[in-house]
Design a protein around this motif. Structure first.
Motif, PDB file in Angstrom:
ATOM      1  N   TYR A   8       0.853  -1.195   0.000  1.00  0.00           N
ATOM      2  CA  TYR A   8       0.000   0.000   0.000  1.00  0.00           C
ATOM      3  C   TYR A   8       0.888   1.244   0.000  1.00  0.00           C
ATOM      4  CZ  TYR A   8      -4.197  -2.704   1.199  1.00  0.00           C
ATOM      5  OH  TYR A   8      -5.249  -3.579   1.195  1.00  0.00           O
ATOM      6  N   VAL A   9       0.787   2.068  -1.033  1.00  0.00           N
ATOM      7  CA  VAL A   9       1.556   3.312  -1.069  1.00  0.00           C
ATOM      8  C   VAL A   9       0.850   4.334  -0.179  1.00  0.00           C
ATOM      9  CG1 VAL A   9       2.335   5.223  -2.514  1.00  0.00           C
ATOM     10  CG2 VAL A   9       2.537   2.862  -3.329  1.00  0.00           C
ATOM     11  N   LEU A  10       1.593   4.883   0.780  1.00  0.00           N
ATOM     12  CA  LEU A  10       1.004   5.769   1.792  1.00  0.00           C
ATOM     13  C   LEU A  10       1.584   7.173   1.767  1.00  0.00           C
ATOM     14  CD1 LEU A  10       0.734   3.336   4.830  1.00  0.00           C
ATOM     15  CD2 LEU A  10      -0.938   3.818   3.050  1.00  0.00           C
ATOM     16  N   SER A  55      10.449  18.167  -8.441  1.00  0.00           N
ATOM     17  CA  SER A  55      10.696  16.820  -8.966  1.00  0.00           C
ATOM     18  C   SER A  55      10.241  15.760  -7.977  1.00  0.00           C
ATOM     19  CB  SER A  55      12.190  16.620  -9.251  1.00  0.00           C
ATOM     20  OG  SER A  55      12.652  17.562 -10.200  1.00  0.00           O
ATOM     21  N   VAL A  56       9.870  14.609  -8.514  1.00  0.00           N
ATOM     22  CA  VAL A  56       9.470  13.476  -7.685  1.00  0.00           C
ATOM     23  C   VAL A  56      10.717  12.709  -7.257  1.00  0.00           C
ATOM     24  CG1 VAL A  56       9.236  11.747  -9.528  1.00  0.00           C
ATOM     25  CG2 VAL A  56       7.737  11.637  -7.521  1.00  0.00           C
ATOM     26  N   ALA A  57      10.656  12.076  -6.086  1.00  0.00           N
ATOM     27  CA  ALA A  57      11.789  11.302  -5.593  1.00  0.00           C
ATOM     28  C   ALA A  57      11.447   9.832  -5.363  1.00  0.00           C
ATOM     29  CB  ALA A  57      12.312  11.910  -4.290  1.00  0.00           C
ATOM     30  N   GLY A  58      10.157   9.519  -5.151  1.00  0.00           N
ATOM     31  CA  GLY A  58       9.768   8.135  -4.915  1.00  0.00           C
ATOM     32  C   GLY A  58       8.498   8.054  -4.102  1.00  0.00           C
ATOM     33  N   VAL A  59       8.302   6.918  -3.412  1.00  0.00           N
ATOM     34  CA  VAL A  59       7.099   6.718  -2.589  1.00  0.00           C
ATOM     35  C   VAL A  59       7.469   5.956  -1.324  1.00  0.00           C
ATOM     36  CG1 VAL A  59       5.605   6.654  -4.633  1.00  0.00           C
ATOM     37  CG2 VAL A  59       6.409   4.505  -3.621  1.00  0.00           C
ATOM     38  N   VAL A  60       6.558   6.012  -0.345  1.00  0.00           N
ATOM     39  CA  VAL A  60       6.650   5.193   0.858  1.00  0.00           C
ATOM     40  C   VAL A  60       5.494   4.202   0.814  1.00  0.00           C
ATOM     41  CG1 VAL A  60       6.612   5.164   3.378  1.00  0.00           C
ATOM     42  CG2 VAL A  60       7.661   7.090   2.176  1.00  0.00           C
ATOM     43  N   ALA A  61       5.785   2.921   1.077  1.00  0.00           N
ATOM     44  CA  ALA A  61       4.759   1.888   0.992  1.00  0.00           C
ATOM     45  C   ALA A  61       4.782   0.993   2.227  1.00  0.00           C
ATOM     46  CB  ALA A  61       4.946   1.050  -0.263  1.00  0.00           C
ATOM     47  N   TYR A  62       3.640   0.372   2.483  1.00  0.00           N
ATOM     48  CA  TYR A  62       3.445  -0.527   3.626  1.00  0.00           C
ATOM     49  C   TYR A  62       3.207  -1.926   3.083  1.00  0.00           C
ATOM     50  CZ  TYR A  62       0.737  -2.550   7.578  1.00  0.00           C
ATOM     51  OH  TYR A  62       0.250  -3.335   8.596  1.00  0.00           O
ATOM     52  N   GLU A  63       3.974  -2.891   3.556  1.00  0.00           N
ATOM     53  CA  GLU A  63       3.823  -4.284   3.109  1.00  0.00           C
ATOM     54  C   GLU A  63       2.800  -4.992   3.986  1.00  0.00           C
ATOM     55  OE1 GLU A  63       6.491  -8.298   2.223  1.00  0.00           O
ATOM     56  OE2 GLU A  63       7.405  -6.559   3.206  1.00  0.00           O
ATOM     57  N   LEU A  64       1.704  -5.429   3.382  1.00  0.00           N
ATOM     58  CA  LEU A  64       0.614  -6.023   4.141  1.00  0.00           C
ATOM     59  C   LEU A  64       1.056  -7.288   4.878  1.00  0.00           C
ATOM     60  CD1 LEU A  64      -2.422  -5.951   4.841  1.00  0.00           C
ATOM     61  CD2 LEU A  64      -2.819  -7.330   2.784  1.00  0.00           C
ATOM     62  N   ALA A  65       1.890  -8.092   4.252  1.00  0.00           N
ATOM     63  CA  ALA A  65       2.246  -9.397   4.826  1.00  0.00           C
ATOM     64  C   ALA A  65       3.055  -9.274   6.113  1.00  0.00           C
ATOM     65  CB  ALA A  65       3.022 -10.224   3.808  1.00  0.00           C
TER      66      ALA A  65
END
Length: 611
Positions: free
Chosen positions: A162-164, A184-194
């Protein structure tokens, strides 16, 4: 906390995301982050078809398709984008055919085509057969085909992530960035469900392809996962959202449930009838009747019910009649639709009409982009390396009302364009330094909700939000109803501050993620309501009973909604330059600022919309 690095990162594995991934993967290192297994994405629920002026069955051309799109969108369509989509539609369909998509065929072996609402020949003369289809499972076939091709091209998939947060090198939400200055964009932060672990993804290009936000409404055709994630993430980062007041209500949702019965049924000859058995669309759209654009049909149905001609014990729906069609024809062309009626309502479509009523279906608005898929941070300036495609985006090819089958076309044409643009940018672009702090903030916010001993229940708040949106911001709207919904939303925001979850585990905590998604739904509802309150006219999917006519003099403009801190003056918030219906709405700790953007016109001047 893990860190990953890719040239191109695509958020979302529906049709737009995987079409973008196909293009970028042959040019540079690509990954797709998706909160679902890819073939479960909501593109798979699209039934009716994908339009293109192939002229396989009847005379047709891309200019007629462009005109229908512009007229169907009530002239709020950016006509340069509509021309691109209509021209490239033919190759988009043929590309899918070459990938192996099993379209229905004519006796001569060509791709078969059927009629769909708002698609006409010779600028409205009569309905035309333009929709290319695979029974009533077209979206499912597109999704399977694209996924197979992505696997073939070695695209990396991060499933159930999930990108948060969206990472950019300027805090657009915190202060005004001067026009022309690069962001400029640098990336994303995401949450791993598992595992419950936080991951940071660094990328030169990010493509948002997260789909729509239909779950702001109770009665909707959208899957439970369509919670406006990508739109909300951009909005929180100070990126404007465009034309959010325009939400499409599909005419034929199963009454009381919202589960979709495709427009393909009417394309194959089904008829809408009221309690008196009257084919009432003859009164509202005498030329093309049941195949009028969706906003017109939905309002007509709702009006029949309001005037007492609804069917059923409570007179709260109308009837979709397929009983005059041959059972063999229904089975060949509409197998899923008829099965839904049997499964969910216990209706036999061969012999009984099906109860239907409008259901929240599609967001015409979204993250603003140009025709290359680049995301705009105001009227003209792009965010370097950030792209969007599909329902999350607003290139404004749909204006204020989308024509049926233009959505599957949109995801393929502009998904492809966004993928190419993202890859070409990434090849020569430098890496942007990751900002400090956001990943830790995301983790802290999740832990705060997860460990809170008690508080508000997610389900209670979500139900209250959906109930007020259904009651006050659906097919018909007024100033009073919208103000009531906004007042309810303010109360829900305060209650959301103390939301808690029952599941305290770290692994597979879907309860926690539903709380996060509720926050997204609140954000998107806010943009819909504020935009709708400030557009004192009726156009497409936005119908104000207190302002029932279109007002081109004041409102032939795109709405741009910005979220800013209360400390940022309205005039510095990035709104419009000429003061057209600008304004602001203050909440407890932030300000929503309205600006506007001109509609791009090329060859079609606004005229009265008749069918």
């Amino acid at each position: 906390m893990q860190t990953h690095q890719y040239d191109v990162l695509i958020v979302g594995a529906g049709g737009a995301g995987m079409r973008a991934a196909l293009e970028s993967s042959v040019r540079t290192r690509t990954a797709v982050i998706t909160k679902l297994y890819p073939t479960r994405s909501h593109t798979g629920a699209a039934q009716g078809g994908m339009c293109a002026a192939l002229a396989n069955v009847e005379e047709d051309n891309w200019e007629w398709h462009t005109f229908d799109t512009v007229k169907g969108g009530d002239y709020l369509v950016d006509q340069d984008a509509a021309e691109v989509m209509a021209k490239e539609a033919i190759d988009a369909v043929l590309d899918l055919e070459k990938m192996g998509l099993p379209f229905n065929r004519t006796p001569e072996g060509r791709i078969d085509q059927r009629r769909f609402g708002g698609h006409t020949r010779n600028h409205g003369e009569a309905a035309v057969r333009r929709s290319c289809y695979a029974a009533d499972r077209t979206g499912h076939m597109i999704l399977q085909t694209l996924y197979q091709q992505c696997v073939k091209n070695d695209v990396d998939f991060f499933n159930e992530f999930y990108v948060l947060d969206l990472l950019v090198d300027h805090d657009l939400a915190g202060h005004a960035v001067p026009d022309g200055e690069e962001v400029s964009v640098a990336g994303v932060v995401a949450y791993e469900l598992a595992t419950g672990e936080i991951h940071v993804f660094r990328a030169k290009s990010v493509v948002l392809a997260t789909g729509g936000a239909g779950r702001i409404y109770k009665t909707t055709s959208n899957a439970h996962t369509l919670t406006g994630d990508g739109m909300a993430l951009a909005y929180r980062r100070g990126i404007p959202l465009e034309d959010m007041e325009f939400f499409q209500f599909h005419p034929t949702g199963l009454a009381g449930l919202g589960i979709l019965l495709s427009e393909a049924a009417r394309g194959e000859g089904a008829i809408l009838r009221n309690s008196e058995g009257e084919r009432f669309m003859e009164r509202y759209a005498p030329t093309i009747k049941d195949l009028a654009p969706r906003d017109i049909v939905a309002r007509s149905m709702a009006n029949e019910v309001r005037e007492g001609r609804g069917a059923g014990p409570n007179k709260d729906y109308v009837l979709l009649d397929l009983t005059h069609l041959e059972p063999a024809h229904i089975d060949a062309k509409l197998p899923d639709i008829t099965e839904f009626a049997r499964t969910y309502l216990g209706i036999e479509p061969y012999t009984e009409p099906v109860p239907v009523y409008p259901t929240a279906h599609y967001a015409m608005g979204g993250v603003p982009t140009n025709i290359a898929g680049e995301v705009l941070r105001n009227e003209t300036d792009v965010i370097r390396g950030l792209y969007a495609a599909g329902e999350v985006a607003c290139v404004s090819v749909h204006g204020s009302n989308r024509l049926g089958t233009n959505s599957l076309l949109d995801i393929n044409v502009f998904g492809k364009r966004a993928g190419i643009s993202a890859a070409e940018y990434a090849v020569g672009a430098p890496w942007v330094e990751l900002p400090e702090g956001p990943a830790g903030l995301v983790q802290a916010e999740l832990e705060d909700i997860r460990t809170r001993p008690d508080g508000e229940r997610v389900g209670d708040l979500r139900k209250a939000l959906q109930d007020t949106m259904d009651a006050n911001a659906q097919v018909f709207r007024t100033k009073e109803s919208l103000e009531q919904a906004l007042a309810d939303l303010r109360g829900l925001r305060k209650r959301f501050a103390s939301v808690s979850v029952q599941d305290k585990s770290r692994a597979f905590n879907t309860d926690l993620l539903e709380a996060v998604e509720l926050g997204f739904l609140l954000d998107i509802s806010e943009t819909v309501l504020v935009g709708a309150l400030n557009r004192d006219e009726s156009r497409g999917g936005h119908f104000r009973e207190d302002f029932p006519h279109r007002d081109d003099a004041q409102y032939m403009r795109h709405t741009m909604v910005y979220r800013r801190p209360l400390t940022v003056p309205v005039e510095d918030a990035g709104g419009d330059r000429d003061g057209v219906f600008s304004g602001s709405t203050d909440f407890d700790d932030y300000r929503v600022v309205l600006g506007s953007k001109p509609v791009t016109m090329t060859r079609y001047q606004p005229m009265e919309r008749k069918y």
